[in-house]
Design an enzyme around this catalytic site. Structure first.
Site: not given
Length: 409
Positions: A259, A354, A382
């Site tokens: 991330s 995302d 995501h």
């Protein structure tokens, strides 16, 4: 810019927004029941009474002490049960309960702990300190163990922290006569060192070691969050220390950024290209995620809470408005020219839909610097879970253990 690839979802307010009740009933209860992000390692039995309390008392602000306090009694009870089991010699059962307690504490300090926070003034910092403690109780009972190591930040500047706290797990066979490949795991905005149990299990099962380090501006990182070059110094200090460990095969080190950590995995693929055989940027931002238009709507998307405020602090800004106005010019890996340089092998992974960082942030990189590899998943958000994980492991096998048979994860 032109319409975003996520289409009309860009302008949509997602249904979990607005209250803890909506978040739990439309999103998190399902994730908790399936033990998937952010409830990986957790048990829904621990969380149902907590969210019943939050909903009943109309506690909706995750940054409030009232939110965090709701979790602490459950975590404390789980730890006490685990202590009793440990004293009775029931190591596996104790480890399981310690781990569950750590997950409760994880959600209590969600979504962000600043390196500048202190226990005297921040209950989320208190919860994070407790999470680390109980998590290490669990990992001390694993085979092989996962442990904390504190190393000098020998590349740090005088105003930065002088120590780096990392987690280390090596397979039992690792030795000076049998050094093993290593994954350098770069954590995210809300996922820190104690939040990667399953990844370490998968890594160890492949005969590799793992070093877990937090990214600048989060948790215990000593790196200056406002300095775009501080991660370069951070990873240099870590890699230099790794080089002194005879159990680690420094000719086979790969980074894996998760991330927000994907941003740093991309940067490291350029700055540290001669020290890494590869880098996985998993759910990464690179340029467009700091675009003013994107930032104007990102809080409406899939992230459970407001994300621009912790992003602003994570990047060293004193206000969210200042972050939105200035961050792209200062930190973009494209605008600053970082990506116009050669890179080591770099794998980009994400979901096409995302809503945290746009898929455009992967696509734009193919027009800069050296060749890239990518796998993007239609209809997924995501990180591209769950389909992205097998791809990540298969790719890591190709760079860390190219002559070994593929292992199913």
């Amino acid at each position: 810019m032109a319409p975003w690839m996520m289409g009309e979802k860009f302008n949509t307010v997602y249904p979990h927004k607005g209250s803890v009740k909506a978040l739990w009933e439309t999103k998190w209860k399902f994730c908790c029941d399936k033990a998937i992000y952010p409830f990986h390692d957790g048990d829904i039995k621990d969380f149902e009474p907590i969210f019943e309390k939050l909903i009943k008392e109309n506690i909706n602000d995750a940054s409030s002490e009232a939110y965090t306090k709701a979790f602490l009694p459950i975590a404390e009870n789980l730890e006490k049960q685990a202590d009793a089991l440990h004293q009775d010699g029931k190591r596996d059962a104790a480890s399981d309960l310690y781990r569950r307690a750590a997950v409760v504490l994880r959600i209590s300090r969600f979504p962000y702990v600043s390196p500048a926070s202190r226990p005297e003034t921040s209950l989320k910092r208190v919860a994070f300190e407790r999470q680390k403690k109980v998590y290490l109780k669990a990992t001390a009972l694993w085979q092989p163990v996962l442990k904390e190591v504190v190393i000098p930040h020998e590349q740090g500047l005088s105003h930065e922290g002088q120590e780096i706290s990392l987690y280390l797990r090596l397979p039992e066979e690792a030795s000076a006569s049998h050094p093993v490949p290593v994954v350098l795991l770069m954590t995210g905005l809300d996922g820190y060192r104690p939040d990667n149990s399953q990844r370490t299990h998968e890594i160890i099962a492949r005969g590799w070691g793992v070093v877990i380090v937090e990214i600048p501006g989060t948790a215990d990182s000593p790196a200056d969050p406002a300095d775009p070059e501080s991660p370069d110094r951070l990873w240099t200090s870590v890699l230099n220390w790794m080089k002194t460990q005879p159990e680690m095969d420094m000719s086979h080190v790969a980074a894996w950024g998760l991330s927000a950590g994907g941003f740093y995995a991309i940067r490291a693929s350029v700055i540290h290209r001669h020290r890494l055989v590869g880098s996985v940027a998993h759910g990464p931002g690179s340029h467009h995620f700091l675009n003013k238009e994107w930032l104007s709507r990102v809080n409406d998307h899939e992230y459970p809470f407001t994300i621009t405020d912790p992003w602003a602090e994570k990047y060293g800004y004193s206000s969210t408005e200042e972050f939105i106005e200035n961050a792209q010019k200062k930190f973009s890996l494209v605008e600053t020219g970082v990506m116009d340089n050669p890179n080591c092998r770099l794998l980009l992974l994400n979901g096409v839909d995302d809503g945290v960082v746009p898929i455009e942030d992967c696509h734009v990189l193919f027009n800069h610097g050296g060749p890239k590899e990518g796998r993007f998943f239609e209809g997924l958000v995501h990180m591209g879970y769950p389909h992205s994980l097998p791809v990540a492991y298969q790719w890591l096998e190709s760079v860390l253990s190219p002559n070994q048979p593929e292992l199913k994860n």
